[in-house]
Every structure is written in C-alpha cells, then in structure tokens.
Design a protein around this motif. Structure first.
Motif, PDB file in Angstrom:
ATOM      1  N   HIS A   1       0.799  -1.286  -0.094  1.00 46.20           N
ATOM      2  CA  HIS A   1      -0.101  -0.110  -0.069  1.00 46.20           C
ATOM      3  C   HIS A   1       0.717   1.284   0.024  1.00 46.20           C
ATOM      4  O   HIS A   1       0.406   2.483  -0.117  1.00 46.20           O
TER       5      HIS A   1
ATOM      6  N   LEU B   1      -3.135   4.618  -1.441  1.00 45.24           N
ATOM      7  CA  LEU B   1      -4.409   4.674  -1.166  1.00 45.24           C
ATOM      8  C   LEU B   1      -5.128   6.179  -1.079  1.00 45.24           C
ATOM      9  O   LEU B   1      -5.999   6.162  -1.378  1.00 45.24           O
TER      10      LEU B   1
ATOM     11  N   HIS C   1      -7.821   4.612   6.055  1.00 46.35           N
ATOM     12  CA  HIS C   1      -8.679   3.395   5.094  1.00 46.35           C
ATOM     13  C   HIS C   1      -8.960   2.261   5.947  1.00 46.35           C
ATOM     14  O   HIS C   1      -8.241   1.094   6.062  1.00 46.35           O
TER      15      HIS C   1
ATOM     16  N   GLN D   1      -8.652  -2.461   5.695  1.00 43.22           N
ATOM     17  CA  GLN D   1      -7.715  -2.882   5.031  1.00 43.22           C
ATOM     18  C   GLN D   1      -6.866  -4.079   5.584  1.00 43.22           C
ATOM     19  O   GLN D   1      -6.468  -5.010   5.082  1.00 43.22           O
TER      20      GLN D   1
END
Length: 635
Positions: free
Chosen positions: A24, A41, A67, A70
C-alpha cells in the motif's frame, strides 16, 4: 524515482521490507533513523509518511484511521489457512493444494452394506437362493466391491429366517394397536399346485390412510373341503391375534369359498339357533378329542364388488349383445378387431407394422379381462381412417367399414362409465366399502342418460340396469354398506332421498352412542369391581343425566357432519364419533383384488418352481416383499 518497496540503501533490510501491508506504500527515501514512504491509497493528494526503520506502527495507524478495513481484510483472508513460507525462500511446494482428509470406513461396514443389498435383490424379485453360487454373480460382486466375496447361501437362509421372524413380530405388534381390520382370502391353482393366501387391511387412525399386509401364502394339499379351508382361515386369524377384530373377509364370488363362509359364519350360526336338532361329531368323540377344540367360527363374508361387476360384463352384457338386431353388427365388428389383435400378438412383423403405422403398440386384450378389451378398442379408434386402412392392408385383415366404426365409437361412449366403475373397485389405497353404492347409483344414472341417444345399445343398457339391481340387491339393502357410505365425507347423506336422510341420521346417532357406551363400559370395569365402602356406593345406579348430555353431544356432532360440505377425509378429525364409525365400516375393501395381486405380481407364483424355491421359503420371500411398505426390510 521509485525504489523497490521497503528497500533501505544504507541499512539493508528494515521492518518495512517484511511488512504484510507494504504494497500500500511506495518507498521514497530515508531521513536519519526514519524512512519516507508515500501512501498509494490516498488518491486525492500525495501523502508522504515517515516511520522508523525498526517499526511500522505509524503506517498501520494510518491505514486503520484513513483506510478502515484494509488490515481486517488481510487478516480475515489469512484465517483458516496455514502460514505459508516466506516468498523469498522460493519454496516450490507453497502453491500445492491441501490434502483431502479421508474418512476411514471399516471393511466390516462395507461388507454388511453389500450383504444387505444382495438380500434386497433376492427378496424384491423373488430370486432363487442358488443365484449366490453362480460364478457370474460372484465375479460381478467381487468386481464392484473391490474383491470382497458375497455372502453364501447358508448366510442368506439364516438372514431370511431372522428377517421374517422380525417382520412377523413387528406386524403382530402393529395389529395389536388396530381396532378394526378386514381380510381377503383366495385359492389359486397353477401348474398342478394350489396356494391359499390371505391379506389384511386397515385404516391408520391418525393419517386415515389404507395399510395392507400379507398374512400367508401356503401350498395346500388334498381336496379343498369346507373344514380344511375354514380351519386355515381361522388359524391365520389366530396367528396374528385379529380373530376378534376382523369385520369381514372378502373373497371372489366362487362357490368354494362362499360355501365355506355359509357353513361356518358366525351370523349364519346365530340364525340357526332356533333349530331343534343337535348333531354331534361322532368321529371326534371316538378319537377322544374335545369337541370344543374343533369349533370354527368365521367372520361375515363380503362379496367382491369388482368380481360381481365383472360378472355383469362377462355374462349379462355378452348375453344381451348376442340377442336382437345388434348381434350381427357386434360379432362382425369385433371379429375384425380380434383379427388385428391376433396378428399383432402372434407375429413380430405385424407388431412392428402396427408400431410403425400407429406410432404406438396395440393393446392385445386378455380373455378374462373386459376392461383390457375396452382399452384395446380405444387404441384402434385412436387411429385415423387412413392409418386403419394401411394397417389392415399390411396385416392382411378385413378392413373396418364406416358403419362398424360408428358402432365402436358408440360402444366406447356408452360403456365408459362401466369401465371407470371397474377401475374404481379394483383400487386399494383410496377405495372403501362406502364407495360402492354411490358408484353403482352413478353408473345406473349415466347408463340411463346414454339410452336416449343410443343407436345400437338401447336394449343392452336395459339388460345391464336389470343385472345391476339383481346382482347387487343384497348390497343395496345392507345396513353396513349404507353406514359406510354415510360416514364417507365425499358422499355424507347426499346420495339418499330427503325422506331417508332423517332415518340415516338417527341410525348414525344410535351407532355412535353404542360405540361410546361400549368404550365407557370397558373403562369402568375396575370401577364396578371396586368394594362397597359406603351407602352411596351400594345405591349407585349410574350417571343417567351424564348419559343424556353425552347423547345430546352426539346428536349435535352428527347434525354438523351431515350439514358439512368438505369432501376430504381430514374433516373427520373434527367429528371423532363419526370418525370411529368410518373406521369401523370403511375398513372393509369392496374388492378382493389385493390378494389376487399377491398371487400374480411379476408372475411370482408361476415362477416359483423355476426359481427352485421350497414352498416354505417362497412364502417367506413373498411376504417380505409384499410387507416391505408396512415393515421395511432392515438394511
């Protein structure tokens, strides 16, 4: 320029390099003891993040806050599977599928299951026991079972003995809980061998479904005298403890069995009580045996309604067709039909020609089955005129003329109610004694309606109507048959005239009250035998007022039943007294067809010699197969 994710130029590997969520982020560079990464992201803006070379906690907090979900997705994906080796190791076995865990099955379990299937195979088709010793059968079983050998003949015989004893004990136990039963009896002779068979039938009190079981199928020796046949019927009833529960015994209209019941029936013996003569069995006295042990009493006889209706067809109908103006037309038309049936039955080429032209096989009627002949005529009339002409040319038979086709069409239309009534009487599951009178009344009405438009069969219809009244005279006047019809929700009291309905209601109330009083008498036996402890016990004359209240409840129940409109048997659950009357009078079947099916099912009786079964084991195999629906085979 982007560097490889987690790469540290100065210190080599870092915590970020082996982190699960490094994909990520993109590695941007280092700043002292920290490294700088960019979140992949965060699409709106370039978000640079700093974290220690030895820890990734800041980056994980960023994923959780910005986020959400995840990290949970990855952890959920990893649950339930084994932790794989690190990718850097390059282990070639990491992508192999998991091994399936096999359940261990005991060899004894497989062998017992195979033996049960072989046992069912022998019972269902009444095979000879020697089939287990045939080399081909052994190879078949060994091939499909992985080399296991089938059970031998001795094991099969022992299993038949054990299963038959278990089935009979279970059947006796089931019959103990039944209040009313009826039996059917018949004697069948084939290939110089005679068999006597009996079946038993009752109605389940909860589901109101018909239940049937075979009681015996034994070979008889010697002459079929009155006393030997009566003794066998009585012996069978006693063996299953149903001698006091049998309402009626059904037979065909043959003179042998009918004469037996006329000689030993309880009702006939009661009618002879007024006779002044008294006869002693001299042979029994000389032999020193007890006369009491030789007394035989049979239940009342119920004539087979299906056989009686078949007699009307085979005798009265043919007698009427052989007289008058219709005689020549009938014999001419049916002779051409029989010519087609005979060719189709005797020659394979003719049978194939009929299938090719008609796209269906023609039905070849049996000599003694009029309803099969009726279906065969229907098959011929289903063909078009062109197909009939082509079929007659191919089979080299006389062609049916247009007037003869008109005769056959009227034959089918007029006697369709007669064929339908025969099929109703030969049923077993949904056929009761209460069905007979309404069926005959409807048959008479429909035949009368056909008379006005009949061109050929006007006089024949009159002859059939007279035959129905004569042959079923005893049934039309039977109070048991009327009670059976009145307790069927499908008919209730609608089949009676308005003047007769009140009398039938009163009879229903009287019968229901008698059933209730008899139940109370059985339940109060202990109460009557109780010791007298007080003056009230001594001067106790019974609950008179309570009896009147109960009778009033019976009257109300019968009235509501008579006014009901539902035709389903389930409505009897709302009328318990009427339900008991239904069980008592409709347990009787109108036909003895079930015992005949026992004889002729898949030609088992004819094939018993061919299968090399002894008479004893043939009976056991036949009863196990027939009673499988009531007492399932243990597999």
């Amino acid at each position: 320029m982007d560097r490889p994710c987690g790469y540290d130029e100065t210190n080599g590997r870092s915590a970020f390099h082996s982190w699960h969520y490094r994909h990520h982020f993109s590695y941007m560079g280092e700043q002292g003891k920290n490294i700088i990464v960019q979140c992949n992201l965060c699409v709106d803006k370039a978000n640079l993040l700093s974290t220690s070379k030895t820890s990734t906690s800041n980056l994980k907090k960023h994923l959780d806050r910005k986020h959400l979900g995840q990290t949970e997705k990855r952890e959920a994906a990893n649950r339930g599977r084994k932790k794989s080796a690190p990718e850097a190791n390059g282990d070639p076995t990491q992508n192999l599928p998991k091994k399936i865990k096999l359940e261990y099955v005991s060899p004894n379990h497989v062998q017992s299951k195979m033996d049960a299937l072989i046992f069912n195979f022998v019972v269902e088709d009444c095979h000879s026991f020697s089939v287990l010793e045939q080399p081909g059968f052994k190879k078949l079983i060994e091939g499909v079972s992985g080399g296991r050998a089938p059970m031998n003949k001795t094991t099969l015989i022992l299993r038949v003995e054990k299963t038959f004893s278990s089935m009979r004990a279970e059947l006796v136990s089931k019959l103990e809980k039944v209040q009313f039963v009826c039996t059917t009896a018949d004697i069948w002779t084939a290939h110089d061998r005679s068999f006597f068979a009996m079946t038993c039938h009752w109605i389940d009190e909860v589901s109101l479904k018909r239940r049937s079981a075979a009681l015996c199928c034994v070979k008889t020796r010697g002459r079929h005298t009155y006393d030997t046949v009566a003794a066998k019927i009585h012996e069978t009833h006693v063996a299953y403890n149903i001698e006091s529960k049998v309402q009626t015994t059904l037979t065909d209209n043959g003179s042998r069995l009918a004469a037996v019941f006329k000689e030993f029936s309880i009702e006939d013996n009661q009618d002879d009580d007024d006779d002044t003569g008294c006869f002693e069995n001299v042979g029994v006295i000389l032999d020193g045996e007890s006369e009491q042990d030789m007394l035989l009493f049979l239940p009342s006889l119920q004539r087979c309604a299906s056989h009686t209706l078949d007699l009307i067809v085979s005798k009265d109908l043919w007698r009427a067709l052989s007289q008058g103006a219709v005689c020549q037309m009938h014999y001419s038309t049916m002779a051409k039909c029989f010519a087609v049936w005979s060719k189709a039955h005797q020659f394979q080429v003719a049978f194939e020609a009929s299938e090719e032209i008609a796209s269906m096989p023609l039905v070849v009627p049996a000599v003694s089955r009029w309803n099969v002949e009726y279906c065969a005529v229907q098959k011929i009339l289903a063909l078009s005129e062109r197909q009939l002409t082509e079929l007659s040319a191919r089979l080299e038979t006389p062609r049916l003329q247009p007037q003869e086709l008109v005769y056959l069409k009227e034959y089918i239309a007029v006697f369709k109610p007669l064929a339908f009534a025969l099929s109703l009487f030969q049923a077993e599951q949904k056929c009761y004694l209460g069905l007979v009178i309404p069926t005959l009344l409807s048959l008479k009405k429909k035949l009368s309606d056909q008379k006005a438009a009949a061109q050929y069969f006007g006089d024949v219809i009159d002859a059939i109507l007279v035959a129905i009244d004569i042959r079923f005279q005893e049934l039309f006047s039977s109070s048991e048959a009327k009670m059976a019809t009145s307790t069927c929700p499908q008919f209730r009291l609608w089949w009676l005239s308005p003047s007769e309905r009140e009398d039938m209601c009163a009879q229903l109330v009287s019968e229901a009250s008698l059933l209730e009083s008899s139940d109370e008498a059985e339940g109060d036996v202990d109460k009557h035998l109780a010791p007298i402890e007080s003056e009230e016990d001594f001067f106790n004359y019974g609950p008179v007022s309570k009896f009147h209240w109960k009778k009033r409840g019976v009257v109300e129940e019968v009235r509501k039943y008579a006014e009901g409109t539902s035709k389903s048997l389930e409505c009897l659950q709302d009328f318990p007294k009427v339900k008991q009357l239904f069980l008592k009078y409709n347990t009787t079947l109108p036909s003895s067809a079930p015992v005949q099916r026992l004889f002729t099912h898949k030609e088992h009786l004819v094939m018993s010699q061919k299968n090399c079964l002894t008479d004893e084991y043939f009976e056991r195999i036949l009863l196990l197969r027939y009673n499988n629906s009531v007492c399932p085979l243990v597999t």
